[in-house]
Scaffold this active site. Structure first.
Site, short mmCIF file in Angstrom:
data_model
loop_
_atom_site.label_atom_id
_atom_site.label_comp_id
_atom_site.label_asym_id
_atom_site.label_seq_id
_atom_site.Cartn_x
_atom_site.Cartn_y
_atom_site.Cartn_z
N LYS A 57 -40.14 63.64 -5.56
CA LYS A 57 -39.85 62.64 -6.60
C LYS A 57 -38.61 61.80 -6.25
O LYS A 57 -37.57 62.35 -5.86
CB LYS A 57 -39.64 63.36 -7.93
CG LYS A 57 -39.50 62.46 -9.14
CD LYS A 57 -39.43 63.34 -10.39
CE LYS A 57 -39.24 62.54 -11.65
NZ LYS A 57 -39.08 63.45 -12.82
N CYS A 106 -43.75 61.14 -13.34
CA CYS A 106 -42.89 60.91 -14.51
C CYS A 106 -42.09 59.60 -14.42
O CYS A 106 -42.66 58.53 -14.41
CB CYS A 106 -42.00 62.12 -14.75
SG CYS A 106 -41.57 62.32 -16.49
N GLU A 149 -46.26 67.97 -14.44
CA GLU A 149 -44.94 68.20 -13.86
C GLU A 149 -44.28 69.37 -14.61
O GLU A 149 -44.45 69.50 -15.82
CB GLU A 149 -44.09 66.93 -14.07
CG GLU A 149 -42.69 67.01 -13.48
CD GLU A 149 -41.84 65.80 -13.87
OE1 GLU A 149 -42.04 65.23 -14.96
OE2 GLU A 149 -40.98 65.41 -13.07
#
Ligand SMILES: *[C@@H]1O[C@H](CO)[C@@H](O)[C@H](O)[C@H]1NC(C)=O
Ligand SMILES: *[C@@H]1O[C@H](CO)[C@@H](O)[C@H](O)[C@H]1NC(C)=O
Ligand SMILES: *[C@@H]1O[C@H](CO)[C@@H](O)[C@H](O)[C@H]1NC(C)=O
Ligand SMILES: *[C@@H]1O[C@H](CO)[C@@H](O)[C@H](O)[C@H]1NC(C)=O
Ligand SMILES: *[C@@H]1O[C@H](CO)[C@@H](O)[C@H](O)[C@H]1NC(C)=O
Ligand SMILES: *[C@@H]1O[C@H](CO)[C@@H](O)[C@H](O)[C@H]1NC(C)=O
Length: 498
Positions: free
Chosen positions: A179, A212, A80
């Site tokens: 995300k 993440c 990322e």
């Protein structure tokens, strides 16, 4: 005349079946990348300047992708923020973004670079996948213009999404993920409006994508990808700051793979100065390879052979009842004195391990944690404590935790139990940890001195005990059961904003 002449499509099907059955395992790669940042503070740059920086990072990623393919990897995951870093405001990020179409458009950017306008990053990623014949997973930024016909359109007239993209070995664009769980500092991105359950089938199993904080914060999309969509492998670009004693990168990723019983391909950024390092390839039965390096400034390519379908593996474990053992104990009331100390802003109830061998119980609210242990050799000035936490974590995101943790305290002051400490000298012969969890989402963590993991040294029993198999090879920093009680989470920020 009777001949066994198969129609051509049947021959094709047999070939596919043979190839699939031959593939019980595959080689996966992840690359920990020492990203070149735009600077120390946000800076407004032209799209040309932005592309120059991104190309510098893509040059390095290309070296890793080429090397991974040469060593037989079918897929490589890159981190990322690996193409442009993270020092941004909404405005300064904009020059780095491309409009990324829905993969349903059926596009090989390398073959048709101009089909959707000027998209140099997408084209380069696609060409790398195609030229080296490897699946490539990367993280970049997507921009989607909007206007007042959309009541949630941001004032600057666009959505900006933190986005994972995947290209197959022909360079075809096969997956896009926005995300859903942004970290507190990511104010320059918008939340995806809904959790996206991005998954796709490949010759090496069903793959799911997220990034993440998706692994830590809200339940979706991570849990449903595993439980409803039955993915075999999670592709996990991340930029994860190490948080001892319970949230260092490799420790948590390994625990999540074990708790959820899937493969996780985790590629982290390499920036020791920001405390960001820790990547690996993790399976349901432990880490296959991992990397943690606070010393050098170099990136690192990792490869490992893993199961295509972990659920079909002979070592695939049955589901664990995480509360069974601890709930069965008769006198689970703490006898030793307790004290409060915090682990990353969560106030745990602790008890000190004052003997060399023993059974301790400590409780907080509905959670009681039980530890049996034997210390082999205690360093005189080292203190260990058993802690329980049952509550809502409220810093940098809100999520409900139930945690049982054996930790090494930072010094002999009991208030230091739970503080960051990265080395230890005390050896344990035996550890068995369990708790009366109300959730089935419990991630078993073991962290040894100098942020080392313990592959093959621990197992989870069906009754919810995390036990060591032998005397533990290195001194212990922490052994914990990290539980997430999703039903007690507050609503996602999008559903509370007006
Ligand atoms: C506003 O956005 C919608 C949807 O993206 C688009 O169809 C429309 O043309 C836009 N209107 C204006 C005035 O730009
Ligand atoms: C786990 O065991 C406890 C205690 O025996 C039982 O009450 C509970 O229903 C079990 N949980 C599951 C998911 O089977
Ligand atoms: C944790 O304990 C500290 C010190 O006793 C206190 O100031 C703080 O408010 C507590 N935090 C929570 C979330 O209860
Ligand atoms: C701890 O508990 C186990 C299992 O109940 C028991 O066998 C052992 O003797 C106990 N150890 C101590 C030191 O009390
Ligand atoms: C750990 O303890 C040492 C002293 O023993 C202290 O200097 C240091 O600040 C402590 N670390 C943390 C994270 O509080
Ligand atoms: C949580 O688990 C404990 C121990 O098994 C049980 O006593 C309690 O009722 C449970 N609480 C909830 C809200 O389910």
């Amino acid at each position: 005349m009777l001949t066994f002449q198969l129609p051509i499509y049947a021959i094709f099907l047999i070939a596919v079946a043979l190839k699939a059955s031959a593939l019980d395992t595959y080689i996966a790669a992840v690359y920990e990348h020492a990203v070149i940042l735009s600077g120390e503070t946000p800076k407004l740059v032209t799209p040309e300047e932005a592309l120059r920086l991104m190309n510098q990072n893509l040059d390095i990623l290309e070296g890793a992708i080429k090397a991974a393919a040469a060593q037989g990897a079918q897929i490589i995951v890159t981190p990322e923020d690996g193409i442009y870093g993270w020092v941004f405001t909404r405005e300064t990020l904009y020059s780095y973004l491309e409009d990324i179409p829905d993969p349903q458009v059926n596009w090989i950017p390398c073959n048709e670079p101009e089909r959707f306008g000027f998209n140099p990053v997408q084209v380069r990623l696609s060409c790398m996948a195609k030229n080296y014949f490897i699946y490539v997973v990367a993280n970049m930024g997507d921009k989607k213009p909007c206007n007042s016909s959309d009541p949630t359109c941001p004032r600057d007239g666009r959505y900006q999404y933190n986005t994972n993209v995947v290209y197959d070995w022909e360079g075809k664009f096969v997956a896009r993920y926005h995300k859903y769980n942004l970290f507190a500092s990511e104010i320059y991105f918008n939340y995806a409006k809904e959790p996206q359950f991005v998954n796709f089938i490949t010759p090496f199993g069903k793959l799911g994508v997220f990034t993440c904080a998706d692994m830590l914060q809200f339940r979706e999309p991570a849990i449903s990808l595993v439980e409803k969509f039955n993915v075999d492998t999670i592709l996990f670009p991340t930029a994860w700051t190490n948080g001892l004693p319970l949230l260092s990168a490799v420790q948590y990723f390994a625990a999540w793979a074990m708790g959820m019983r899937v493969n996780v391909l985790a590629a982290n950024i390499h920036k020791p100065r920001w405390d960001i390092t820790g990547s690996g390839i993790f399976a349901h039965d432990g880490p296959k390879v991992y990397h943690f390096d606070m010393e050098t400034q170099n990136g690192k390519l990792l490869l490992a052979e893993i199961d295509v379908h972990p659920r079909l593996s002979p070592t695939y474990p049955p589901p664990v009842n995480w509360s069974l053992y601890a709930s069965s104990l008769k006198h689970l009331s703490p006898e030793s004195p307790v004290f409060t100390a915090s682990i990353y802003f969560d106030n745990f109830t602790f008890t000190e391990l004052s003997q060399e061998v023993g059974n301790y119980t400590v409780c907080q609210k509905g959670l009681c944690c039980h530890l049996s242990y034997r210390i082999a050799q205690r360093q005189k000035d080292e203190v260990y404590a058993l802690g329980a936490f049952d509550g809502l974590h409220v810093i940098e995101g809100q999520y409900y935790l139930q945690i049982c943790a054996l930790v090494k305290c930072n010094n002999t002051d009991l208030k230091s139990c739970g503080q960051e400490v990265d080395s230890a000298h005390t050896r344990f012969d035996y550890v068995s940890l369990s708790g009366t969890f109300n959730t089935s989402y419990v991630f078993p963590e073991v962290l040894l001195t100098e942020t080392q993991l313990a592959p093959g040294e621990f197992q989870v029993l069906n009754d919810g005990r995390l036990v060591s198999n032998h005397p533990i090879s290195k001194p212990v920093l922490s052994v914990s059961l990290f539980g997430r009680w999703f039903e007690k989470d507050p609503p996602h920020p999008l559903s509370t904003s007006s």
